[in-house]
Design a protein around this motif. Structure first.
Motif, PDB file in Angstrom:
ATOM      1  N   ALA A 154       0.828  -1.205   0.000  1.00 48.94           N
ATOM      2  CA  ALA A 154       0.000   0.000   0.000  1.00 48.94           C
ATOM      3  C   ALA A 154       0.863   1.256   0.000  1.00 48.94           C
ATOM      4  CB  ALA A 154      -0.926  -0.003   1.216  1.00 48.94           C
ATOM      5  N   GLY A 199      -3.116   6.378   2.879  1.00 47.38           N
ATOM      6  CA  GLY A 199      -4.515   6.297   2.473  1.00 47.38           C
ATOM      7  C   GLY A 199      -5.247   5.073   2.951  1.00 47.38           C
ATOM      8  N   ALA A 200      -4.652   4.289   3.855  1.00 47.16           N
ATOM      9  CA  ALA A 200      -5.290   3.054   4.313  1.00 47.16           C
ATOM     10  C   ALA A 200      -6.258   3.287   5.466  1.00 47.16           C
ATOM     11  CB  ALA A 200      -4.233   2.039   4.736  1.00 47.16           C
ATOM     12  N   HIS A 208      -9.957   3.413   4.976  1.00 51.12           N
ATOM     13  CA  HIS A 208     -10.644   2.147   4.688  1.00 51.12           C
ATOM     14  C   HIS A 208     -10.867   1.310   5.946  1.00 51.12           C
ATOM     15  CE1 HIS A 208     -10.250   2.515   0.242  1.00 51.12           C
ATOM     16  NE2 HIS A 208      -9.172   3.226   0.571  1.00 51.12           N
ATOM     17  N   ARG A 232      -7.345  -0.582   0.146  1.00 53.40           N
ATOM     18  CA  ARG A 232      -6.524   0.530  -0.334  1.00 53.40           C
ATOM     19  C   ARG A 232      -5.689   0.108  -1.550  1.00 53.40           C
ATOM     20  NH1 ARG A 232      -4.637   3.744  -2.766  1.00 53.40           N
ATOM     21  NH2 ARG A 232      -3.194   5.451  -2.233  1.00 53.40           N
ATOM     22  N   SER A 253      -5.902   1.425  -5.712  1.00 55.05           N
ATOM     23  CA  SER A 253      -4.772   1.993  -6.446  1.00 55.05           C
ATOM     24  C   SER A 253      -4.712   1.502  -7.886  1.00 55.05           C
ATOM     25  CB  SER A 253      -3.455   1.666  -5.730  1.00 55.05           C
ATOM     26  OG  SER A 253      -3.146   0.286  -5.850  1.00 55.05           O
TER      27      SER A 253
END
Length: 508
Positions: free
Chosen positions: A55, A108-109, A112, A168, A172
């Motif tokens: 990630a 950005g995890a 989620h 995540r 992407s």
């Protein structure tokens, strides 16, 4: 270190091979000479550390174009579909420090993560069951009265975190990424200098096979410019790299369970403040911790001898609840007596632990603060695992890096295991970002030494501190060692700047 054929003499691989775009040609060689599919980064292990690395690489503009792969023996589709109702929680739970949460937010995890299943706590109460000395950890000394109290840590289930990381990674896109679920690494070996092909003699070549009856998902052999071992304490990647480990078994087990709690009395101020509790029980082999979860639930982590762990696991739910409540309230002689009681053999005597606890509490002076009473234990959540200390002699080898439990395993008394793994992943991701930005080879040993230098001492220091605390708080009785550790707790409690320093170190 593993032998490398011409690894230092001919490290160069042509640009077309580097990106995996090899000319199509007829192959008449044996299987060992067939050109494997080439990846920039291959990570073995699909837990929080391995998924966190993928990630992070996908989140950075510099590394998002690297061709990456992840190999996991378990079915990741089940991890993506994991779901429990709001009154049930997994017994595999981790305490994430603010630095770990910050890293997850950066890649950005965290967006989620199901926040309804995550629980922040603002205070931790720790005390010695032998001497009664106490210390509290919170940020009240560094927080304005007009601010909300800062978070000490955030509890979340590992499954919640794994599902968030998978989500995540999926967000992407699927360009330049391969995830091999239900796949086993059957062997790892150095590559070869292929005729009319790339020189992979210094590259790890992985042979893949489906787990059990799972269908094959892709190539049977892949080459890694950088092979990352996030594959646990018995890491095959570490074994391939011929990296040794030092350490020992503690002859202790960690007993875990998901518990229901009574309403807290009195109601905490400010409203909504959550507290974690840990009590050291030297005569029983280690500390017991009660860590908050949402909806008046908590996770138990009780470090004790293998015999005591087996005893606790064999108890009925009522007796188990009584033992947990006793562990936070009774004196050591009372606790040792209850741990030696015969197990009930029929339902009509199932309440003997409850009756014993009730009677002994009448003759035990109350101490404050105490955790809320445990009222229930989730069915099937009581489990145990062995406690060990391991530390790899190095984290890197040519074209190999270790992260998480493959590099270090520590005692869980400070809840730092997963956080150290997240720290490894953040550091390795920064290292690879720097390498790509500056035109360096991501698998070169000079590149990887930047990561090793940043993480090795930090992890050794925290692991050593946890090992020392474990040994210090496993000396029973009221002798000079007990007096010394009691004095140490009281001194730290009375020196806010020292306590603040310790908290900042634990925060990461």
């Amino acid at each position: 270190m593993r032998p490398l054929a011409r690894s230092l003499i001919r490290p160069y691989v042509c640009p077309s091979c580097r990106s995996g775009r090899l000319p199509v040609r007829r192959q008449f060689a044996s299987d060992a000479q067939v050109t494997p599919e080439i990846y920039d980064v291959v990570c073995v292990g699909g837990g929080p550390a391995g998924l966190g690395l993928l990630a992070a690489l996908r989140a950075s503009p510099a590394t998002s174009k690297l061709k990456v792969a992840l190999i996991e023996t378990q079915d990741l589709q089940k991890a993506r579909a994991w779901n429990l109702d709001s009154q049930h929680f997994s017994n595999r739970v981790s305490s994430l420090t603010p630095s770990s949460v910050s890293f997850l937010q950066k890649i950005g995890a965290w967006d989620h993560v199901d926040q309804d299943r995550a629980q922040q706590y603002q205070e931790m109460q720790v005390w010695d069951g032998e001497t009664g000395s106490r210390i509290s950890f919170d940020w009240s000394m560094e927080t304005s009265p007009f601010e909300d109290l800062r978070t000490v840590a955030t509890m979340t289930e590992n499954s919640n975190l794994v599902r968030a990381l998978l989500s995540r990674i999926s967000a992407s896109g699927d360009e330049n990424i391969s995830i091999f679920s239900n796949t086993t690494v059957s062997s790892i070996e150095n590559g070869a200098d292929l005729p009319d092909g790339p020189d992979l003699s210094a590259w790890p070549i992985l042979s893949l096979s489906p787990t059990g009856t799972a269908p094959s998902q892709g190539p049977s052999r892949i080459a890694a410019r950088l092979l990352v071992g996030a594959d646990g304490i018995n890491s095959p990647v570490r074994r391939f790299a011929d990296i040794s480990t030092d350490g020992w078994d503690y002859n202790r087990n960690g007993v875990v369970a998901t518990l229901s709690l009574a309403e807290q009395d009195p109601v905490p101020f400010p409203l909504g403040t959550k507290t974690a509790y840990q009590r050291f029980l030297p005569s029983l082999g280690g500390p017991v911790a009660l860590l908050p979860l949402p909806n008046n639930h908590a996770t138990l982590v009780w470090s004790t001898t293998a015999e005591n762990a087996a005893y606790l696991k064999s108890l009925s739910p009522k007796s188990f609840i009584a033992m947990v409540n006793a562990a936070f309230r009774l004196g050591m002689p009372d606790l040792k007596y209850m741990m030696a009681m015969e197990r009930p053999t029929s339902s009509d005597v199932d309440d003997q632990h409850e009756s014993e606890l009730s009677w002994r509490l009448q003759h035990t002076p109350p101490s404050s603060p105490q955790p809320p009473l445990v009222t229930g234990v989730q069915e099937g959540s009581v489990a145990a695992f062995p406690l060990r200390f391991r530390h790899a002699s190095t984290y890197v080898s040519p074209r190999v890096a270790l992260v998480g439990d493959a590099a270090h395993v520590i005692h869980p008394l400070a809840g730092q295991g997963l956080n150290l793994g997240m720290g490894d992943v953040a550091s390795l991701a920064r290292t690879l970002d720097y390498a790509v930005t500056h035109g360096m080879d991501v698998g070169d040993i000079l590149t990887l030494e930047r990561y090793a230098a940043e993480r090795y001492t930090t992890n050794a220091k925290i692991g050593g501190a946890c090992d020392m605390l474990h040994k210090l708080y496993n000396v029973p009785g009221q002798g000079p060692i007990a007096w010394g550790r009691s004095l140490g707790l009281e001194v730290i409690e009375r020196l806010p700047f020292v306590k603040g320093l310790l908290m900042r170190q634990a925060e990461g």
